[in-house]
Design an enzyme around this catalytic site. Structure first.
Site, PDB file in Angstrom:
ATOM      1  N   CYS A  42      61.902  57.426  79.739  1.00  0.00           N
ATOM      2  CA  CYS A  42      63.139  58.294  79.518  1.00  0.00           C
ATOM      3  C   CYS A  42      63.633  58.479  78.050  1.00  0.00           C
ATOM      4  O   CYS A  42      63.206  57.896  77.025  1.00  0.00           O
ATOM      5  CB  CYS A  42      64.395  57.479  80.287  1.00  0.00           C
ATOM      6  N   ASP A  44      66.307  58.433  76.754  1.00  0.00           N
ATOM      7  CA  ASP A  44      67.623  57.761  76.513  1.00  0.00           C
ATOM      8  C   ASP A  44      67.154  57.088  75.110  1.00  0.00           C
ATOM      9  O   ASP A  44      65.995  56.332  75.024  1.00  0.00           O
ATOM     10  CB  ASP A  44      67.648  56.556  77.514  1.00  0.00           C
ATOM     11  N   ARG A  46      68.169  54.484  73.853  1.00  0.00           N
ATOM     12  CA  ARG A  46      68.155  52.832  73.986  1.00  0.00           C
ATOM     13  C   ARG A  46      66.812  52.332  74.569  1.00  0.00           C
ATOM     14  O   ARG A  46      66.464  51.202  74.450  1.00  0.00           O
ATOM     15  CB  ARG A  46      69.394  52.322  74.931  1.00  0.00           C
ATOM     16  N   HIS A  98      64.341  52.986  83.392  1.00  0.00           N
ATOM     17  CA  HIS A  98      65.171  51.916  83.170  1.00  0.00           C
ATOM     18  C   HIS A  98      66.466  51.801  84.113  1.00  0.00           C
ATOM     19  O   HIS A  98      67.074  52.959  84.576  1.00  0.00           O
ATOM     20  CB  HIS A  98      65.674  52.081  81.460  1.00  0.00           C
ATOM     21  N   CYS A 101      70.112  54.158  83.996  1.00  0.00           N
ATOM     22  CA  CYS A 101      69.714  55.590  83.690  1.00  0.00           C
ATOM     23  C   CYS A 101      70.659  56.655  83.898  1.00  0.00           C
ATOM     24  O   CYS A 101      71.271  56.839  85.088  1.00  0.00           O
ATOM     25  CB  CYS A 101      68.274  55.891  84.321  1.00  0.00           C
TER      26      CYS A 101
END
Ligand code: CO
Length: 222
Positions: A42, A44, A46, A98, A101
């Protein structure tokens, strides 16, 4: 601050630290790349692939998009996969999702967000496919977590169905596809157990992985 000087300063510090630890590091790395893993994850912020697996530059070839999707017509993803498998001869393809998400949550909520809805539509397809399982889950957070895991399983199945991986397997080339999920809360990676290295194992491994999610084995391991 238009030039983001702080990032250049940190880069210079990082490069000198690496040179101090391993004087030949950049000379060797610039000569060739020979990564052992392709990471499809992803976007993302993080979930930085090489940081959470603690590997060094050169170890991991990375493709990231919203909700770690493997869409059969995505020329970007397909080009990365083809180069990874056929040119770099990477043996391990990891699809890593994750929990928590935002893309998965948005697809589940069905909110209209604009252009990205067309991308998230592929997750709606995953929801539709697993409607019975998801419909039986009362808690919204459990439902979202389950969908995050199911989405990884579906994307691994998609990797296995590409001409790139099927051709590699037909040639007898070693390619192993893995389904992983990452917990933002504690930084821990979990293997979802859908791990295949030949075409004839895909269907059974897919069904087993979905069954583990269905019977709660995966959620209980959180
Ligand atoms: Co995400």
């Amino acid at each position: 601050m238009r030039t983001l000087n702080h990032l250049f300063e940190r880069n210079a510090e990082w490069a000198s630290r690496v040179r101090e630890e391993t004087p030949d590091f950049f000379a060797e790395l610039s000569a060739q790349q020979n990564p052992g893993y392709l990471w499809i994850g992803c976007a993302d912020s993080r979930v930085p692939a090489s940081e959470i697996t603690d590997v060094r530059p050169g170890d991991m070839f990375v493709h990231r998009n919203v909700a770690n999707m493997v869409v059969h017509t995505d020329l970007n993803m397909l080009s990365v996969l083809q180069y990874a498998v056929e040119v770099l001869r990477i043996e391990h393809v990891i699809v890593c999702g994750h929990y928590g998400c935002g893309g998965v949550a948005a697809a589940l909520a069905g909110n209209r967000l604009g252009l990205i809805d067309n991308w998230l539509r592929h997750i709606r397809d995953v929801i539709d496919r697993h409607d019975d399982l998801l419909g039986g889950i009362k808690s919204d957070s459990d439902k979202a977590d389950t969908l995050c895991a199911l989405n990884v399983i579906e994307q691994v199945a998609n990797v296995c169905q590409t001409t790139i991986v099927r051709d590699a397997w037909d040639r007898g080339q070693d390619v192993c596809v893995h389904a992983w999920i990452y917990r933002l809360e504690d930084g821990i990676l979990q293997d979802l157990g859908f791990c295949v290295d030949q075409e004839r194992d895909v269907d059974a491994a897919y069904r087993a992985a979905v069954a583990r999610i269905t019977n709660g084995t995966i959620r209980n391991a959180r």
